[in-house]
Design a protein around this motif. Sequence first.
Motif, short mmCIF file in Angstrom:
data_model
loop_
_atom_site.label_atom_id
_atom_site.label_comp_id
_atom_site.label_asym_id
_atom_site.label_seq_id
_atom_site.Cartn_x
_atom_site.Cartn_y
_atom_site.Cartn_z
N PHE A 165 34.21 33.70 9.11
CA PHE A 165 34.12 32.32 9.60
C PHE A 165 32.91 32.08 10.50
CE2 PHE A 165 35.21 29.11 12.87
CZ PHE A 165 35.32 28.01 12.04
N ASP A 166 32.13 31.07 10.16
CA ASP A 166 31.03 30.60 10.99
C ASP A 166 31.21 29.09 11.15
OD1 ASP A 166 28.66 29.62 11.99
OD2 ASP A 166 27.37 30.74 10.62
N PRO A 167 31.45 28.61 12.38
CA PRO A 167 31.73 27.18 12.56
C PRO A 167 30.56 26.28 12.11
CG PRO A 167 31.66 28.33 14.68
CD PRO A 167 31.53 29.37 13.62
N ASP A 168 29.36 26.87 11.94
CA ASP A 168 28.24 26.09 11.42
C ASP A 168 28.36 25.86 9.91
OD1 ASP A 168 27.06 25.94 13.93
OD2 ASP A 168 25.83 27.73 13.63
N ALA A 174 38.74 26.13 16.63
CA ALA A 174 37.57 26.63 15.93
C ALA A 174 36.79 25.49 15.29
CB ALA A 174 37.98 27.65 14.88
N THR A 175 37.49 24.48 14.79
CA THR A 175 36.83 23.40 14.06
C THR A 175 37.30 22.07 14.65
OG1 THR A 175 38.61 23.47 12.45
CG2 THR A 175 36.63 24.69 11.93
#
Lengths: 193, 193
Positions: free
Chosen positions: B49-52, B189-190
């Motif tokens: 997971f990468d929030p970008d 996270a999002t």
Amino acid sequence: MPPHVAALVGSLRDESISRIALRETLATAASRGADTDLVDLRKLDLPVFDPDDENAGDADVVRRRLQAADAIVLGTPVYHGSYASPLKVAIDYSGFDEFENTTVGLLAVAGGSFPISALDHLRSVMRSLDAWVLPHQVAIPNASEVVEAGSIADDEVATRIETLGDQLVQYATIEPDPVSFEGEHNAGATPDR
Amino acid sequence: MPPHVAALVGSLRDESISRIALRETLATAASRGADTDLVDLRKLDLPVFDPDDENAGDADVVRRRLQAADAIVLGTPVYHGSYASPLKVAIDYSGFDEFENTTVGLLAVAGGSFPISALDHLRSVMRSLDAWVLPHQVAIPNASEVVEAGSIADDEVATRIETLGDQLVQYATIEPDPVSFEGEHNAGATPDR
């Protein structure tokens, strides 16, 4: 030999405040005489952990760099009230070889007000690996308010970080605990290494 | 309409006991009249997971299948005293849309003797998302001893799993809690979805 302090960045984000805070932790450690290493998962190839393929991607690189450290600081953003999955991916590829009897410092960065449960969960993960976790920990709530131009602008937070960097060096060489009950029974993610 | 119960498998391992236990949980739920869906991360493409990049790979597929559920059971192997990173990857791609006011059941499988901290950490993650987590939880210690020929051979564990499958259906439709203090302040996270 100077103590060797590694920092593991738990976020893949481009503008990660965890990364900024860990850089400053290592800067303090360096000013106290340590060699330092920022293990930035964004620059490494580490796929989601599958115990059937524990040497995937750069797993060996991450393990080697953690094993070289006398003290390790883990920095994580808070995702859903706990540590971030990218950090746990790296820890799941690792185990006793990297963390047992190693001095560990913890730092968590929250967008909101509650970074504590993430630190508790990480402390419990490290305890299961018989790491020697510093009592001092850094919690950074409302993180967007503490950063200016890529560095920590809040004095109180900066002081906490400085204390962490200082203690990582001060306690880099610790007397190993006797083998604990938990240690014997923890099967962990990669029991065979 | 029959209640819809989804299970999220927190292990990528080929011979995952979590997967076996979740299949049996869903079998009980189906026998009580539910539609069921096994969300098996091994069959999906979900990078770290990468929030970008929160729509990476099959993130949308996972979210859609979780959103369709009236009740969700999370199953995880215990990696280093906590939940497994692959499960948290899937949860980090998700958020309030998937879990708020949703009935959630928890199941953890340990190679050793201590599955409880993983369940505590998961309960805390779900609490931060305002999920409605069943008090009943399934802890399976010394997991290799309870499986024979791909199914759960231990009567006590089988009964715990049956209770979980039963309660997921019984409590699939719950009265939403009023918005909690934690819910308002959890950035997650999002945060933007």
